[in-house]
Write a protein that holds these residues in place. Structure first.
Motif, PDB file in Angstrom:
ATOM      1  N   GLN A  45       0.571  -0.749   0.196  1.00 22.55           N
ATOM      2  CA  GLN A  45      -0.393  -0.439  -0.194  1.00 22.55           C
ATOM      3  C   GLN A  45       0.801   0.895  -0.203  1.00 22.55           C
ATOM      4  O   GLN A  45       0.161   2.259  -1.030  1.00 22.55           O
ATOM      5  N   VAL A  46       1.887   1.233   0.750  1.00 26.37           N
ATOM      6  CA  VAL A  46       2.907   2.822   0.758  1.00 26.37           C
ATOM      7  C   VAL A  46       3.390   2.622  -1.081  1.00 26.37           C
ATOM      8  O   VAL A  46       3.496   4.083  -0.790  1.00 26.37           O
ATOM      9  N   LEU A  51       3.826   5.742  -5.155  1.00 32.79           N
ATOM     10  CA  LEU A  51       3.815   6.348  -7.451  1.00 32.79           C
ATOM     11  C   LEU A  51       2.675   6.947  -7.515  1.00 32.79           C
ATOM     12  O   LEU A  51       2.966   7.747  -8.500  1.00 32.79           O
ATOM     13  N   LYS A  52       1.293   6.688  -6.746  1.00 35.02           N
ATOM     14  CA  LYS A  52       0.669   7.846  -7.092  1.00 35.02           C
ATOM     15  C   LYS A  52       0.551   9.469  -6.789  1.00 35.02           C
ATOM     16  O   LYS A  52       0.234   9.886  -7.582  1.00 35.02           O
ATOM     17  N   ILE A  53       1.323   9.534  -6.148  1.00 41.58           N
ATOM     18  CA  ILE A  53       2.415  10.735  -5.550  1.00 41.58           C
ATOM     19  C   ILE A  53       3.179  11.388  -6.480  1.00 41.58           C
ATOM     20  O   ILE A  53       2.756  12.235  -7.027  1.00 41.58           O
ATOM     21  N   ASP A  54       3.424  10.362  -7.134  1.00 38.45           N
ATOM     22  CA  ASP A  54       4.466  10.049  -7.913  1.00 38.45           C
ATOM     23  C   ASP A  54       4.041  10.817  -9.413  1.00 38.45           C
ATOM     24  O   ASP A  54       4.918  12.024 -10.085  1.00 38.45           O
TER      25      ASP A  54
END
Length: 62
Positions: A45-46, A51-54
């Motif tokens: 999950q982390v 990756l989503k923030i990136d």
């Protein structure tokens, strides 16, 4: 915990304390399978969150 088919030892793990043995039973380390599964799940999950923030932050934002 790891299971070595060659040694047939279900108590194998990583010797982080440099005790000299990989047998977690000898080191008195007991960890449930559900605990290991939760750790892997949370780590996954982390990574997904990072990756989503990136994807949200663009190179031009800097």
């Amino acid at each position: 915990m790891l299971y070595s088919l060659q040694e047939k030892n279900p108590h194998l793990g990583i010797d982080c304390n440099n005790v000299g043995t990989n047998d977690m039973k000898e080191q008195n380390v007991f960890e449930t399978l559900i605990g290991k599964q939760q750790q892997i799940f949370l780590a996954t999950q982390v990574v997904k969150m990072i990756l989503k923030i990136d994807d949200v932050i663009t190179p031009s934002a800097f």
